[in-house]
Design a protein around this motif. Sequence first.
Motif, PDB file in Angstrom:
ATOM      1  N   LEU A 275      -5.662  20.176  29.441  1.00  0.00           N
ATOM      2  CA  LEU A 275      -5.185  18.866  28.986  1.00  0.00           C
ATOM      3  C   LEU A 275      -5.033  18.771  27.473  1.00  0.00           C
ATOM      4  CD1 LEU A 275      -7.358  16.604  31.317  1.00  0.00           C
ATOM      5  CD2 LEU A 275      -4.875  16.919  31.446  1.00  0.00           C
ATOM      6  N   GLY A 278      -1.799  17.338  26.067  1.00  0.00           N
ATOM      7  CA  GLY A 278      -1.423  15.951  26.345  1.00  0.00           C
ATOM      8  C   GLY A 278      -1.605  15.583  27.804  1.00  0.00           C
ATOM      9  N   LYS A 279      -1.254  14.348  28.142  1.00  0.00           N
ATOM     10  CA  LYS A 279      -1.449  13.863  29.503  1.00  0.00           C
ATOM     11  C   LYS A 279      -0.552  14.608  30.484  1.00  0.00           C
ATOM     12  CE  LYS A 279       1.829   9.975  29.260  1.00  0.00           C
ATOM     13  NZ  LYS A 279       1.986   8.518  29.387  1.00  0.00           N
ATOM     14  N   MET A 280      -1.011  14.670  31.749  1.00  0.00           N
ATOM     15  CA  MET A 280      -0.275  15.368  32.802  1.00  0.00           C
ATOM     16  C   MET A 280      -0.300  14.529  34.082  1.00  0.00           C
ATOM     17  SD  MET A 280      -1.739  19.277  32.486  1.00  0.00           S
ATOM     18  CE  MET A 280      -0.752  19.766  33.926  1.00  0.00           C
ATOM     19  N   VAL A 308     -12.268  12.198  30.829  1.00  0.00           N
ATOM     20  CA  VAL A 308     -10.849  11.929  31.075  1.00  0.00           C
ATOM     21  C   VAL A 308     -10.686  10.551  31.706  1.00  0.00           C
ATOM     22  CG1 VAL A 308     -10.386  14.389  31.443  1.00  0.00           C
ATOM     23  CG2 VAL A 308     -10.821  12.908  33.415  1.00  0.00           C
ATOM     24  N   CYS A 310      -7.777   8.361  34.249  1.00  0.00           N
ATOM     25  CA  CYS A 310      -6.585   8.431  35.099  1.00  0.00           C
ATOM     26  C   CYS A 310      -5.869   7.087  35.041  1.00  0.00           C
ATOM     27  CB  CYS A 310      -6.969   8.764  36.542  1.00  0.00           C
ATOM     28  SG  CYS A 310      -7.613  10.442  36.753  1.00  0.00           S
ATOM     29  N   TRP A 318      -1.472   9.661  36.379  1.00  0.00           N
ATOM     30  CA  TRP A 318      -1.547  10.586  35.256  1.00  0.00           C
ATOM     31  C   TRP A 318      -3.002  10.738  34.808  1.00  0.00           C
ATOM     32  CZ3 TRP A 318       2.935  12.680  32.733  1.00  0.00           C
ATOM     33  CH2 TRP A 318       4.141  12.265  33.286  1.00  0.00           C
ATOM     34  N   ARG A 320      -5.527  12.099  31.406  1.00  0.00           N
ATOM     35  CA  ARG A 320      -5.527  12.400  29.980  1.00  0.00           C
ATOM     36  C   ARG A 320      -6.959  12.459  29.473  1.00  0.00           C
ATOM     37  NH1 ARG A 320      -6.170   7.272  27.356  1.00  0.00           N
ATOM     38  NH2 ARG A 320      -5.932   5.568  28.854  1.00  0.00           N
ATOM     39  N   VAL A 321      -7.136  13.086  28.315  1.00  0.00           N
ATOM     40  CA  VAL A 321      -8.465  13.225  27.718  1.00  0.00           C
ATOM     41  C   VAL A 321      -8.867  11.918  27.049  1.00  0.00           C
ATOM     42  CG1 VAL A 321      -9.849  14.412  25.964  1.00  0.00           C
ATOM     43  CG2 VAL A 321      -8.210  15.705  27.354  1.00  0.00           C
TER      44      VAL A 321
END
Length: 388
Positions: A275, A278-280, A308, A310, A318, A320-321
């Motif tokens: 991650l 960036g966001k996934m 993280v 969501c 999505w 992300r950290v």
Amino acid sequence: MEAEMEVGMEGELWEGRAEAVLGLNLCSSVPICYHSQFGPHEDLLLLEVDDNLLPEILQNRVTIRGQPDEDAVLCTLSSTYSMKFVGTSNSVFLIPPGDSSANGEKRSSVAASIITVATGNIELILAAPKLDKLKKLLKETPYNPDEDFDSISTHKKGLFRWQDLVEMIQASEEEIRAALKSLSAVEIDGYWRIVDDKTMNKTLTMILRNSLLHDWLISALDEETVLSTMVADGFSPRIVAHCLETHGTKVRDSKGTLWELGEKQVCLRLALDILASGKMKLKSFLERWEQSVPSGMKADLKMLQGEVLCDKIGVEEWIRVFSVSALPSTPADRFSALFQERLKWEWKDLEPYIRDIHVPGLSSEGLLMKYTRRIQPNAEAEPIFSAR
């Protein structure tokens, strides 16, 4: 100049109490006079302490810490106390040691000389350590093996030895050591450093690759073998050892020192590496994560709590950290940062970001009541928290 003072002996600590007031009964009186050194004596502190803290003070195991722009705190070896001046309605006379006096019936004719009058005392309240400054200082100059250490060391810019941290951080030594451990800091060439993420990711990845190449058991990695192999590949032995300490548990046997890599630590490191860019989309992330995890370990989203978030955007979810380690440690600043990130939080998402907050005398429920508004339409519904 002499006067009469009423003495109420009700458990107060009289530091340096003179013989003239020893053994007085309740509501007794004794003449007093001003000592030749009578004055404000602003360097004197009258502390109100309990029986548990008193031995630490009498045995010189406490330190007052704070920079000119900070409120002072008193630290024992293990705890931190805030210092608050509390004025008193009664006058407190400080009597220096060594006054001569008579005993028994002659006591009333002897005056106790007072060196100053205290208008109040310092109240000590057990408090949380102030560790945000420690995180800020160490994160400004993270370690990487390609840095010009000699140049940095010569100017001592952004580098701190243990004594530097003790003098600058308002926390006890035990609390500072615990914070260094939670930050995965390591002492390198006498300075405490945080190793940058790329270096740690690269080191762990190479350990896992070598375990496949050489058939090492990740539940029983031989320290000597790992170090010699990694050093041959160009890695620093101190960083390799630190990587094992950060992601594993030491096990000793008759053949030497073995390390068992922890499932959660390894999976978390691999997840954050994925991650880092960036966001996934959650589905894509889970596929990559599961493929990267070594055989024998199982990736689980619960491992990423507090690291993280969501978010659901349309029909897609999505990830992300958002790490708790990057948030302020003081409750007011922590909740402010959280509600800047999200206006409303579900309890399952909020709890990982406040579970590490420990305020003496205040429970988790008390923290929520002080800093949040709870919305729960009915008993079955999940509570929602917003800023108060």
